[in-house]
Design an enzyme around this catalytic site. Structure first.
Site, PDB file in Angstrom:
ATOM      1  CD  GLU A 106      -1.691  -2.168   2.117  1.00 45.11           C
ATOM      2  OE1 GLU A 106      -2.481  -3.108   2.126  1.00 45.11           O
ATOM      3  OE2 GLU A 106      -0.613  -2.185   2.750  1.00 45.11           O
ATOM      4  CE1 TYR A 118       7.695   1.193  -3.330  1.00 43.85           C
ATOM      5  CE2 TYR A 118       5.604   2.306  -3.083  1.00 43.85           C
ATOM      6  CZ  TYR A 118       6.809   1.893  -2.554  1.00 43.85           C
ATOM      7  OH  TYR A 118       7.116   2.187  -1.255  1.00 43.85           O
TER       8      TYR A 118
END
Length: 162
Positions: A106, A118
């Site tokens: 998350e 990411y």
């Protein structure tokens, strides 16, 4: 800068906790870290050291062939210098050796720099956790990367090497 990646130990918490407090609006307590580091199975915690200075750290929770990035942080003085990238590469390689095939995490919806990193690792958003961060009320993006055990993903990791 020559980083040394090592397993985090309880004695490293004196270096880690100031980073945690500096970079997160809701930092984990020493109790949470002690609990995580005491688990012999299902956890991986690594630190990136520049000499005697902890430049950053990352943690993963492992369940079967999946892992979840529980935490990743870079000391303010080292931000934007490749520490998080190095920690992710090291973590993924270590997890692969343990049979992990898929990763999740998350990330704060407003944290564009982290999301960009990411995405370079192949993570893609799959959902939103509303009001995930109680202190700020901010939403979190749920991101996954699948099939990290493929030759194609190995190529991606090689391209991300510094």
């Amino acid at each position: 800068m020559e980083l040394r990646i090592e397993k985090l130990k309880r004695r490293d918490l004196r270096h880690l906790l100031p980073i945690e407090a500096a970079v997160f609006p809701e930092p984990w307590s020493i109790g949470v870290f002690n609990s995580e580091l005491s688990l012999r199975h299902g956890r991986l915690y690594r630190g990136a050291w520049d000499g005697d200075h902890l430049a950053g750290y990352a943690g993963f929770m492992i369940v079967a062939d999946e892992a979840h990035v529980t935490t990743i942080a870079t000391a303010p003085a080292y931000q934007r210098s490749g520490v998080a990238r190095t920690l992710l590469i090291d973590g993924i390689r270590t997890l692969l050796a343990q049979g992990v095939r898929h990763l999740s995490l998350e990330v704060a919806a407003s944290n564009e720099p982290a999301q960009t990193l990411y995405r370079r690792f192949g993570f893609a958003p799959v959902g939103v956790r509303k009001n995930y961060y109680p202190v700020t009320g901010e939403d979190a993006l749920v991101m996954w990367v699948y099939d990290i055990d493929t030759p194609e993903y190995a190529e991606r990791l090689e391209e991300l090497m510094p």
